[in-house]
Scaffold this motif. Structure first.
Motif, PDB file in Angstrom:
ATOM      1  N   TRP A   1      12.694 -19.049 -22.553  1.00 58.14           N
ATOM      2  CA  TRP A   1      12.115 -18.958 -21.218  1.00 58.14           C
ATOM      3  C   TRP A   1      12.147 -17.539 -20.651  1.00 58.14           C
ATOM      4  O   TRP A   1      11.204 -17.114 -19.984  1.00 58.14           O
ATOM      5  N   ASP A   2      13.226 -16.824 -20.902  1.00 65.15           N
ATOM      6  CA  ASP A   2      13.317 -15.457 -20.366  1.00 65.15           C
ATOM      7  C   ASP A   2      12.210 -14.577 -20.935  1.00 65.15           C
ATOM      8  O   ASP A   2      11.532 -13.853 -20.194  1.00 65.15           O
ATOM      9  N   SER A   3      12.022 -14.650 -22.242  1.00 56.42           N
ATOM     10  CA  SER A   3      10.981 -13.818 -22.858  1.00 56.42           C
ATOM     11  C   SER A   3       9.585 -14.319 -22.501  1.00 56.42           C
ATOM     12  O   SER A   3       8.633 -13.535 -22.407  1.00 56.42           O
ATOM     13  N   LEU A   4       9.442 -15.636 -22.261  1.00 59.20           N
ATOM     14  CA  LEU A   4       8.154 -16.174 -21.840  1.00 59.20           C
ATOM     15  C   LEU A   4       7.791 -15.680 -20.443  1.00 59.20           C
ATOM     16  O   LEU A   4       6.656 -15.238 -20.189  1.00 59.20           O
ATOM     17  N   LEU A   5       8.741 -15.740 -19.518  1.00 57.10           N
ATOM     18  CA  LEU A   5       8.497 -15.265 -18.156  1.00 57.10           C
ATOM     19  C   LEU A   5       8.145 -13.778 -18.161  1.00 57.10           C
ATOM     20  O   LEU A   5       7.199 -13.350 -17.488  1.00 57.10           O
TER      21      LEU A   5
ATOM     22  N   TRP B   1      11.955 -31.228 -20.766  1.00 55.32           N
ATOM     23  CA  TRP B   1      12.671 -31.468 -22.017  1.00 55.32           C
ATOM     24  C   TRP B   1      13.133 -30.161 -22.638  1.00 55.32           C
ATOM     25  O   TRP B   1      14.188 -30.098 -23.255  1.00 55.32           O
ATOM     26  N   GLY B   2      12.315 -29.113 -22.470  1.00 58.70           N
ATOM     27  CA  GLY B   2      12.684 -27.811 -23.014  1.00 58.70           C
ATOM     28  C   GLY B   2      13.913 -27.219 -22.347  1.00 58.70           C
ATOM     29  O   GLY B   2      14.528 -26.290 -22.880  1.00 58.70           O
ATOM     30  N   GLY B   3      14.273 -27.765 -21.193  1.00 59.75           N
ATOM     31  CA  GLY B   3      15.475 -27.314 -20.505  1.00 59.75           C
ATOM     32  C   GLY B   3      16.651 -28.245 -20.688  1.00 59.75           C
ATOM     33  O   GLY B   3      17.688 -28.089 -20.033  1.00 59.75           O
TER      34      GLY B   3
ATOM     35  N   ILE C   1       6.893 -23.840 -29.240  1.00 55.68           N
ATOM     36  CA  ILE C   1       6.994 -23.810 -27.785  1.00 55.68           C
ATOM     37  C   ILE C   1       8.331 -23.181 -27.381  1.00 55.68           C
ATOM     38  O   ILE C   1       9.386 -23.615 -27.843  1.00 55.68           O
ATOM     39  N   PRO C   2       8.320 -22.164 -26.518  1.00 57.90           N
ATOM     40  CA  PRO C   2       9.592 -21.588 -26.047  1.00 57.90           C
ATOM     41  C   PRO C   2      10.381 -22.607 -25.223  1.00 57.90           C
ATOM     42  O   PRO C   2       9.805 -23.375 -24.446  1.00 57.90           O
ATOM     43  N   THR C   3      11.674 -22.620 -25.390  1.00 55.05           N
ATOM     44  CA  THR C   3      12.556 -23.494 -24.619  1.00 55.05           C
ATOM     45  C   THR C   3      13.605 -22.640 -23.909  1.00 55.05           C
ATOM     46  O   THR C   3      13.664 -21.427 -24.098  1.00 55.05           O
ATOM     47  N   LYS C   4      14.429 -23.278 -23.094  1.00 55.76           N
ATOM     48  CA  LYS C   4      15.412 -22.531 -22.306  1.00 55.76           C
ATOM     49  C   LYS C   4      16.267 -21.623 -23.185  1.00 55.76           C
ATOM     50  O   LYS C   4      16.465 -20.443 -22.891  1.00 55.76           O
ATOM     51  N   ASP C   5      16.785 -22.173 -24.279  1.00 55.36           N
ATOM     52  CA  ASP C   5      17.679 -21.397 -25.142  1.00 55.36           C
ATOM     53  C   ASP C   5      17.060 -21.066 -26.497  1.00 55.36           C
ATOM     54  O   ASP C   5      17.740 -20.567 -27.391  1.00 55.36           O
ATOM     55  N   GLY C   6      15.773 -21.344 -26.663  1.00 53.52           N
ATOM     56  CA  GLY C   6      15.113 -21.048 -27.925  1.00 53.52           C
ATOM     57  C   GLY C   6      15.268 -22.107 -28.989  1.00 53.52           C
ATOM     58  O   GLY C   6      14.817 -21.920 -30.127  1.00 53.52           O
ATOM     59  N   SER C   7      15.890 -23.235 -28.665  1.00 51.70           N
ATOM     60  CA  SER C   7      16.075 -24.298 -29.654  1.00 51.70           C
ATOM     61  C   SER C   7      14.738 -24.976 -29.945  1.00 51.70           C
ATOM     62  O   SER C   7      13.862 -25.049 -29.081  1.00 51.70           O
ATOM     63  N   PRO C   8      14.542 -25.480 -31.172  1.00 48.55           N
ATOM     64  CA  PRO C   8      13.250 -26.051 -31.560  1.00 48.55           C
ATOM     65  C   PRO C   8      12.927 -27.342 -30.815  1.00 48.55           C
ATOM     66  O   PRO C   8      13.809 -28.148 -30.527  1.00 48.55           O
ATOM     67  N   PHE C   9      11.648 -27.520 -30.496  1.00 47.03           N
ATOM     68  CA  PHE C   9      11.209 -28.697 -29.751  1.00 47.03           C
ATOM     69  C   PHE C   9       9.694 -28.804 -29.806  1.00 47.03           C
ATOM     70  O   PHE C   9       8.993 -27.788 -29.805  1.00 47.03           O
ATOM     71  N   THR C  10       9.170 -30.021 -29.869  1.00 45.28           N
ATOM     72  CA  THR C  10       7.758 -30.256 -29.623  1.00 45.28           C
ATOM     73  C   THR C  10       7.585 -31.639 -29.021  1.00 45.28           C
ATOM     74  O   THR C  10       8.434 -32.527 -29.211  1.00 45.28           O
ATOM     75  N   LEU C  11       6.516 -31.803 -28.280  1.00 48.41           N
ATOM     76  CA  LEU C  11       6.143 -33.097 -27.742  1.00 48.41           C
ATOM     77  C   LEU C  11       5.338 -33.820 -28.807  1.00 48.41           C
ATOM     78  O   LEU C  11       4.304 -33.320 -29.255  1.00 48.41           O
ATOM     79  N   GLY C  12       5.811 -34.976 -29.223  1.00 44.13           N
ATOM     80  CA  GLY C  12       5.128 -35.728 -30.265  1.00 44.13           C
ATOM     81  C   GLY C  12       4.430 -36.967 -29.727  1.00 44.13           C
ATOM     82  O   GLY C  12       4.849 -37.544 -28.722  1.00 44.13           O
ATOM     83  N   VAL C  13       3.362 -37.358 -30.379  1.00 42.40           N
ATOM     84  CA  VAL C  13       2.640 -38.596 -30.073  1.00 42.40           C
ATOM     85  C   VAL C  13       2.323 -39.262 -31.402  1.00 42.40           C
ATOM     86  O   VAL C  13       2.008 -38.590 -32.378  1.00 42.40           O
ATOM     87  N   MET C  14       2.421 -40.586 -31.452  1.00 38.11           N
ATOM     88  CA  MET C  14       2.076 -41.259 -32.702  1.00 38.11           C
ATOM     89  C   MET C  14       1.513 -42.644 -32.435  1.00 38.11           C
ATOM     90  O   MET C  14       1.774 -43.246 -31.390  1.00 38.11           O
ATOM     91  N   ASP C  15       0.716 -43.125 -33.379  1.00 41.37           N
ATOM     92  CA  ASP C  15       0.308 -44.525 -33.425  1.00 41.37           C
ATOM     93  C   ASP C  15       1.022 -45.163 -34.611  1.00 41.37           C
ATOM     94  O   ASP C  15       1.594 -44.462 -35.446  1.00 41.37           O
ATOM     95  N   GLN C  16       0.970 -46.500 -34.672  1.00 42.49           N
ATOM     96  CA  GLN C  16       1.789 -47.202 -35.650  1.00 42.49           C
ATOM     97  C   GLN C  16       1.011 -48.266 -36.418  1.00 42.49           C
ATOM     98  O   GLN C  16      -0.037 -48.732 -35.989  1.00 42.49           O
ATOM     99  N   LEU C  17       1.597 -48.653 -37.552  1.00 38.85           N
ATOM    100  CA  LEU C  17       1.219 -49.872 -38.264  1.00 38.85           C
ATOM    101  C   LEU C  17       2.356 -50.861 -38.095  1.00 38.85           C
ATOM    102  O   LEU C  17       3.528 -50.471 -38.103  1.00 38.85           O
ATOM    103  N   MET C  18       2.023 -52.117 -37.941  1.00 38.00           N
ATOM    104  CA  MET C  18       3.065 -53.142 -37.809  1.00 38.00           C
ATOM    105  C   MET C  18       2.617 -54.405 -38.535  1.00 38.00           C
ATOM    106  O   MET C  18       1.426 -54.624 -38.751  1.00 38.00           O
ATOM    107  N   ALA C  19       3.593 -55.218 -38.912  1.00 44.08           N
ATOM    108  CA  ALA C  19       3.302 -56.443 -39.660  1.00 44.08           C
ATOM    109  C   ALA C  19       3.778 -57.655 -38.873  1.00 44.08           C
ATOM    110  O   ALA C  19       4.939 -57.719 -38.455  1.00 44.08           O
TER     111      ALA C  19
END
Length: 414
Positions: free
Chosen positions: A172-176, A210-212, A293-311
């Motif tokens: 975040w610091d380097s992003l700002l 979430w990034g924070g 995506i930059p986060t507060k402390d630089g830890s890895p993160f992404t927002l994920g979306v998925m669809d599913q198969l079910m039986a």
């Protein structure tokens, strides 16, 4: 600084049409056999593209050749019709054996679905990205198989950052710092594209909250008004107050803002895999990179979306056939071409490895193991989603704490 990525035509085609529609409910089934001693599986799927029917038919043809005693009956519906079709089938006792959809917690509550471990081999089960499989759990048990994925990353205009004398940010610091210096270039340029309008405010909120270190809760409780979430909300206000964003971020929608990035007037903005194809079509000479995506402390993160198969548990005599179908479909040589044809990201480790050489996809594949998800198995998530879309843009003018309190109140009110 990482220089612009050069994408081949095949890679662009693989991502340009991605359109995750995580919607729908599903139901299942039909006849147990084909009348000749064979087993018939009913497969109900939505249409992701004009080629969806043909893509599934290719999978089914290969499966039936390898398993001549099993037939697969395919039904393709539009996303607009899928919920009605599934509901009707379930009410008639004809839920499909295998269903491709989004939300599934209601089916679990009605005890309609097989636990995933009952219908896949251990080899297939262990091949799923852990974060995606966990997102398919209800009370610690996975009831849906991840099917396709989308993730987000930071798109960076290399030329603008070079002019401002800054590097692609990691925290975040380097992003700002970078965004403020890019905005100072003038000429209608903005450092960071901040879309807090109603189109997808919940996504931009997730990026920051979430990034924070915050979250939106889990399957049992929606938690918006928390000290952890306040950290990210206050960072958004800091970005806005510093002039690091475009004008009027509180009412800015994501899609038109990304068009401005593509035109070369924004230094950085969070985007999706389809953004690659949009750039190739709208401004192929844009000098850009894709970074985490930059986060507060630089830890890895992404927002994920998925669809599913079910039986669906229609007939235990079909369980072995369902298992054979899932194991066949998720084998890398079958699954990866299907994913590429539909323009999605793979949810399996073997799939990610096989596509790791695709330069257009690699930045997104790299962050998939760190994906976090909306608490979509919580019945209150729909209210939370709506509350973010209607209220989160107020961060531009209201104290962050007040905005989070209002969103939580609207969620609690249902």
């Amino acid at each position: 600084m990482k220089k612009s990525l050069r994408f081949g035509a095949a890679a662009i085609a693989a991502v340009a049409t991605l359109s995750l529609a995580s919607c729908g409910f599903g139901g299942s089934s039909g006849d147990s056999g084909g009348g000749d001693g064979s087993t018939t599986l009913d497969l109900l799927v939505p249409s992701y593209s004009d080629g969806t029917k043909a893509n599934w038919e290719t999978v089914i043809d290969g499966f039936e050749k390898a398993n001549p005693d099993i037939k697969v009956k395919l039904e393709v519906q539009s996303w607009d019709n899928l919920e009605k079709v599934v509901s009707t089938k379930i009410q008639a006792g004809e839920a499909p054996d295998i269903y491709n959809g989004g939300p599934f917690a209601g089916f679990v509550g009605d005890e309609l679905l097989y636990p995933v471990k009952d219908v896949v081999s251990e080899e297939t089960y262990s091949d799923f990205q852990d974060s995606f499989l966990k997102n398919a759990e209800v009370d610690g048990t996975a009831y849906a198989l991840p099917l396709i994925a989308s993730a987000r990353a930071l798109f960076v205009n290399n030329a603008l950052l070079d002019q401002a004398g800054v590097e692609a940010p990691t925290d975040w610091d380097s992003l700002l710092d970078a965004a403020t210096k890019v905005s100072a270039l003038g000429g209608g340029v903005a450092g960071y594209g901040m879309p807090l309008g109603s189109e997808e405010a919940q996504a931009e909120a997730a990026v920051w909250l979430w990034g924070g270190g915050g979250s939106f809760g889990d399957a049992s409780e929606i938690t918006i008004d928390t000290p952890e979430n306040l950290v990210g909300a206050e960072q958004i206000k800091k970005m806005i107050d510093a002039g690091a964003t475009q004008a009027d971020p509180g009412s800015t929608q994501r899609s038109p803002l990304m068009d401005i990035f593509i035109q070369g007037k924004i230094g950085m903005q969070v985007g999706l895999p389809p953004t690659v194809g949009q750039i190739a079509e709208g401004n192929p000479d844009l000098d850009y990179s894709i970074v985490p995506i930059p986060t507060k402390d630089g830890s890895p993160f992404t927002l994920g979306v998925m669809d599913q198969l079910m039986a669906f548990q229609n007939d235990d005599d079909k369980k072995e056939a369902i298992t054979k179908f899932f194991d066949y479909y998720y084998s890398a040589d079958v699954y990866v071409p299907w994913v590429q044809a539909e323009g999605f990201l793979p949810v399996t480790k073997s799939g990610a490895e096989q596509l790791s050489g695709e330069e257009a996809l690699k930045p997104f594949l790299d962050v998939l193991p760190d994906a976090q998800f909306y608490p979509s198995t919580n019945p209150q998530w729909s209210a939370a989603d709506g509350a973010f879309k209607s209220l989160f843009g107020q961060l531009q003018t209201k104290p962050a704490q007040d905005v989070l309190t209002e969103i939580q109140a609207q969620v609690d009110a249902g």
